[in-house]
Scaffold this motif. Sequence first.
Motif, PDB file in Angstrom:
ATOM      1  N   ASN B 194     -69.698 -94.981 -20.444  1.00 41.58           N
ATOM      2  CA  ASN B 194     -69.995 -93.705 -21.093  1.00 41.58           C
ATOM      3  C   ASN B 194     -69.368 -93.712 -22.488  1.00 41.58           C
ATOM      4  N   ILE B 195     -70.146 -94.199 -23.460  1.00 42.29           N
ATOM      5  CA  ILE B 195     -69.609 -94.402 -24.812  1.00 42.29           C
ATOM      6  C   ILE B 195     -69.113 -93.071 -25.404  1.00 42.29           C
ATOM      7  N   GLU B 196     -69.861 -91.992 -25.140  1.00 40.21           N
ATOM      8  CA  GLU B 196     -69.449 -90.685 -25.676  1.00 40.21           C
ATOM      9  C   GLU B 196     -68.055 -90.314 -25.180  1.00 40.21           C
ATOM     10  N   TRP B 197     -67.824 -90.543 -23.907  1.00 40.76           N
ATOM     11  CA  TRP B 197     -66.517 -90.243 -23.316  1.00 40.76           C
ATOM     12  C   TRP B 197     -65.436 -91.140 -23.932  1.00 40.76           C
ATOM     13  N   LEU B 198     -65.762 -92.431 -24.081  1.00 42.57           N
ATOM     14  CA  LEU B 198     -64.794 -93.353 -24.695  1.00 42.57           C
ATOM     15  C   LEU B 198     -64.462 -92.890 -26.114  1.00 42.57           C
ATOM     16  N   LYS B 199     -65.461 -92.357 -26.810  1.00 39.40           N
ATOM     17  CA  LYS B 199     -65.246 -91.930 -28.200  1.00 39.40           C
ATOM     18  C   LYS B 199     -64.322 -90.725 -28.297  1.00 39.40           C
ATOM     19  N   GLU B 200     -64.230 -89.941 -27.205  1.00 43.20           N
ATOM     20  CA  GLU B 200     -63.318 -88.796 -27.235  1.00 43.20           C
ATOM     21  C   GLU B 200     -61.897 -89.249 -27.561  1.00 43.20           C
ATOM     22  N   HIS B 201     -61.552 -90.442 -27.111  1.00 46.65           N
ATOM     23  CA  HIS B 201     -60.191 -90.935 -27.335  1.00 46.65           C
ATOM     24  C   HIS B 201     -60.120 -92.033 -28.390  1.00 46.65           C
ATOM     25  N   TRP B 202     -61.174 -92.823 -28.500  1.00 49.43           N
ATOM     26  CA  TRP B 202     -61.145 -93.981 -29.400  1.00 49.43           C
ATOM     27  C   TRP B 202     -61.813 -93.695 -30.740  1.00 49.43           C
ATOM     28  N   GLY B 203     -62.572 -92.606 -30.809  1.00 52.08           N
ATOM     29  CA  GLY B 203     -63.283 -92.292 -32.041  1.00 52.08           C
ATOM     30  C   GLY B 203     -64.440 -93.243 -32.275  1.00 52.08           C
ATOM     31  N   PRO B 204     -64.952 -93.277 -33.519  1.00 53.77           N
ATOM     32  CA  PRO B 204     -66.136 -94.092 -33.842  1.00 53.77           C
ATOM     33  C   PRO B 204     -66.015 -95.574 -33.449  1.00 53.77           C
ATOM     34  N   PRO B 205     -64.803 -96.180 -33.468  1.00 50.60           N
ATOM     35  CA  PRO B 205     -64.750 -97.600 -33.076  1.00 50.60           C
ATOM     36  C   PRO B 205     -65.376 -97.876 -31.709  1.00 50.60           C
ATOM     37  N   ALA B 206     -65.399 -96.874 -30.836  1.00 48.83           N
ATOM     38  CA  ALA B 206     -65.957 -97.110 -29.492  1.00 48.83           C
ATOM     39  C   ALA B 206     -67.428 -97.483 -29.558  1.00 48.83           C
ATOM     40  N   ASP B 207     -68.088 -97.115 -30.670  1.00 52.49           N
ATOM     41  CA  ASP B 207     -69.494 -97.509 -30.820  1.00 52.49           C
ATOM     42  C   ASP B 207     -69.645 -99.026 -30.856  1.00 52.49           C
ATOM     43  N   ASN B 208     -68.584 -99.715 -31.261  1.00 50.42           N
ATOM     44  CA  ASN B 208     -68.653-101.178 -31.343  1.00 50.42           C
ATOM     45  C   ASN B 208     -68.148-101.881 -30.084  1.00 50.42           C
ATOM     46  N   PHE B 209     -67.791-101.121 -29.071  1.00 48.67           N
ATOM     47  CA  PHE B 209     -67.339-101.741 -27.820  1.00 48.67           C
ATOM     48  C   PHE B 209     -68.537-102.274 -27.038  1.00 48.67           C
ATOM     49  N   LEU B 210     -68.319-103.369 -26.360  1.00 47.09           N
ATOM     50  CA  LEU B 210     -69.322-103.885 -25.426  1.00 47.09           C
ATOM     51  C   LEU B 210     -68.836-103.550 -24.013  1.00 47.09           C
ATOM     52  N   ILE B 211     -69.755-103.259 -23.117  1.00 48.71           N
ATOM     53  CA  ILE B 211     -69.389-102.877 -21.764  1.00 48.71           C
ATOM     54  C   ILE B 211     -69.729-104.039 -20.836  1.00 48.71           C
ATOM     55  N   ARG B 212     -68.737-104.534 -20.108  1.00 49.10           N
ATOM     56  CA  ARG B 212     -68.947-105.769 -19.342  1.00 49.10           C
ATOM     57  C   ARG B 212     -69.776-105.552 -18.084  1.00 49.10           C
ATOM     58  N   GLY B 213     -69.797-104.324 -17.593  1.00 49.12           N
ATOM     59  CA  GLY B 213     -70.549-104.044 -16.364  1.00 49.12           C
ATOM     60  C   GLY B 213     -71.817-103.250 -16.635  1.00 49.12           C
ATOM     61  N   THR B 214     -72.363-102.668 -15.581  1.00 50.85           N
ATOM     62  CA  THR B 214     -73.659-102.013 -15.675  1.00 50.85           C
ATOM     63  C   THR B 214     -73.577-100.736 -16.505  1.00 50.85           C
ATOM     64  N   PRO B 215     -74.729-100.261 -17.014  1.00 49.20           N
ATOM     65  CA  PRO B 215     -74.747 -98.998 -17.765  1.00 49.20           C
ATOM     66  C   PRO B 215     -74.559 -97.781 -16.858  1.00 49.20           C
ATOM     67  N   TYR B 216     -74.422 -97.997 -15.548  1.00 50.55           N
ATOM     68  CA  TYR B 216     -74.390 -96.859 -14.613  1.00 50.55           C
ATOM     69  C   TYR B 216     -72.983 -96.350 -14.327  1.00 50.55           C
ATOM     70  N   ASN B 217     -71.952 -97.028 -14.865  1.00 44.91           N
ATOM     71  CA  ASN B 217     -70.583 -96.558 -14.645  1.00 44.91           C
ATOM     72  C   ASN B 217     -70.264 -95.465 -15.671  1.00 44.91           C
ATOM     73  N   ARG B 218     -70.853 -94.296 -15.463  1.00 44.28           N
ATOM     74  CA  ARG B 218     -70.743 -93.243 -16.470  1.00 44.28           C
ATOM     75  C   ARG B 218     -69.672 -92.209 -16.167  1.00 44.28           C
ATOM     76  N   GLY B 219     -69.072 -92.303 -15.012  1.00 45.48           N
ATOM     77  CA  GLY B 219     -67.974 -91.396 -14.700  1.00 45.48           C
ATOM     78  C   GLY B 219     -68.397 -89.967 -14.433  1.00 45.48           C
ATOM     79  N   ASP B 220     -69.695 -89.735 -14.168  1.00 44.20           N
ATOM     80  CA  ASP B 220     -70.168 -88.362 -13.940  1.00 44.20           C
ATOM     81  C   ASP B 220     -69.463 -87.712 -12.744  1.00 44.20           C
TER      82      ASP B 220
END
Lengths: 363, 462
Positions: B194-220
Amino acid sequence: MHASDNLAEADRLTTVCNSCRYCEGLCAVFPAMEMRRAFDDGDLNYLANLCHGCGACYVDCQFSPPHEFDVNVPKVLAQVRGDSYRAYAWPGFLQPLFDRNGMAISIVAALSVAIFILGFVLWHDPDVLFTDGGNFYRLMPHNVMAGIFLAVTAFTVVALTMGFRNFWRDIGANGLKGEDTPSLWQAIKDASSLRYLDGGGVGCYNEDERPTDRRRIYHHLTFYGFMLCFAATTAGSVYHYLLAMPAPYDWYQLPKLLGTLGGIGLIAGPIGLLVAKFKREPDMLDTARLGMDTGFILMLLLTGLSGMALMLLRVTPAMGILLALHLGVVFALFLSMPYSKFVHGLYRFGALTRYAIERRAGH
Amino acid sequence: MDRDAIDVLVVGGGNAALCAAIAARRAGRSVLVLEAAPKFYRGGNTRHTRNMRCAHDAATDFLTGPYTEDEFWDDLYRVTEGHTDEALARHMIALSKPMLNWITEQGVRFQPSLGGTLSLGRTNSFFLGGGRAMLNALYLTAEKLGVEVHYDSPVLDFDIEGGQCRSVTARIDGEMRTIRAKSVVAAAGGFEANIEWLKEHWGPPADNFLIRGTPYNRGDILKRLLEKGIAPVSDPTQCHAVAIDARAPKFDGGIITRLDCVVFGIVVNKNAQRFYDEGEDFWPKRYAIWGRLVAAQPDQIAYIIFDAHSLELFMPSLYPPVTAETIARLAEKLELSSEALTATVNRFNASVREGTFDHTVFDDCRTEGLDPPKSHWARRLEQPPYYAYPVRPGITFTYLGTKVDKQARMQLAGGGSAANLFAAGEIMAGNVLGRGYAAGIGMTIGSVFGRIAGEEAAKHAR
């Protein structure tokens, strides 16, 4: 650079698999991959012929389709394997027989049967086909029958040997030495038990991610059925020439006993393999070579069926036609062996031998 | 029969979820598993795992020696730097011992440690065929036992009052349904995708993160539970980040995009400047800091530079290295300043002290008068061709979770325990793993707490 797109794709997969290695406990292919960092065409053909197509790596792989990495080892190795059969076939001008193999095998089979029927009719008079009495040798003298099959067998052995030589050289293997005897023995055990068709222990994967051991059982029935039939024929020759006991035989005599058991295997086995083939997840299949796969299985099934029918209906008027059919099918089976899926057994055994040698060399 | 009434509802479809489902079903309860992902991507991070860390008294067919509970605890304490709950962690470690047998009984098969992972051969049990094979086995067992499983079926809301979950709203096979379950097990992973959630703490740099697992680990599920009054645990800002190949896809690149070559070369940022001691410690102990280090660099990118001496010293990975005959040419290919990279390499080479290179020990190959230094395995980059891997932060998992007790029962933010809500796996991993990581411990948390949650949920649903 690789000689074909299939080989290039196989090379790509080795890079994926060698950086993952999760499958290394499933079969021989992945440990053999790990012994290398670069793969030429011969290496890839070796891996392709080492693969038994159990499908475990497909259902276990986190990157198999629809994943964008599109890792489909069973399918790609089946494609490379099929290409390799064509490339190794001897003499070279017969290699195109692999292009539309189902069709080629059917034509050879139909022609063979027709020639036997025609031969009987021309040799004798047409009525001879429908007389009962149960004596094969009235239709074709034993020596003629034996002579024809000895000739076709001799050709097949030469062609298969040359094909195997091409394979053995291509994969870069050396001549066997005395110290390789344990490796050869290991390969015999691995091949005769189909050790690597067990999906790493639970059975192979056919239609989905639920393992079964059915394909291995059917293959055993087919292979050992074939070997028993071969033994029955050999026993028949011994009875005929050495013991001066010509056919027909009683049920408890070796030719009949072995032939009956073998015939049952050669009917049940191929039927099971065919059913499994059509139920198999299409994504794991080299669909372009379905004709080759099914053609060979059908030939084995026809051999079994016609042989059993001949035995059961020997003393009826159908005997003449059935004999022509059975001899025609067996003739076609042997003649087409170097140009059919039959070669998979030879190359796989060679690959298993190579693998056993590599393992013993302490990799 | 009311199809919306069930004894135990399991939310999620990975190792923890399936262990819970199987344990509850074996206790005689009806069990419904709702997995938000499609069938191929079922199981979240489990599909990328390969082993599990369990305590054991003696060597086995697949383990080279004993691994005591105390040693396990020491390792956990060390990697978390004390950010753990000792009572809960020791409880888990004690139950990890019978887990090897239990999980084998559920159809999971093991093998000796994989090539290139000898250091884990004593402590970690490797799944034959990897994590997806393990998952397949668990699903097969669950189906045989009569567990009902639905894919593409996300849980959307929980009706929780006074610590009691009265019903759950879910879209099951496209149909909105309200499920009334006597017990609910949440085993739906973290929020690393959940890039939006990651950005809450990491800010714009989180846009450059790669996620090693599936796109479904969204923490809903995690988010919903915390909103509904479940007590949180662990640091909401932190995630496990390693440096992976920058060419990897945004999601689900998995293990094959990892790079094990930092210790053999130097690492520079987009300005061609080094920024950390590449030879500080052995790679297995340090690989997990590099994601964070790269995340702190401009544009969240860095480049591992090494030469021909080192090419075959580490496990191969998916993408070939960028290759050039000179450092200047390599810089051009990487779109870095040739002058700057050449200067950095020259400075590094000039500071390397002669030593005896041995990557299996803390050797004496180090730099002198260089800042930052390279403390071990420092060899001059002088043998062409030269190689480079571009790297970015690869996010494996997040630490924020729901607080649980020894029964895997969720704790309430206002104090006290939830009556019928349980949690297992990554969604509660922060209870015992508040920081850091030790190979295979995520699966231990999943299996052990999954089994506990399933058994306790079954007890409650009696």
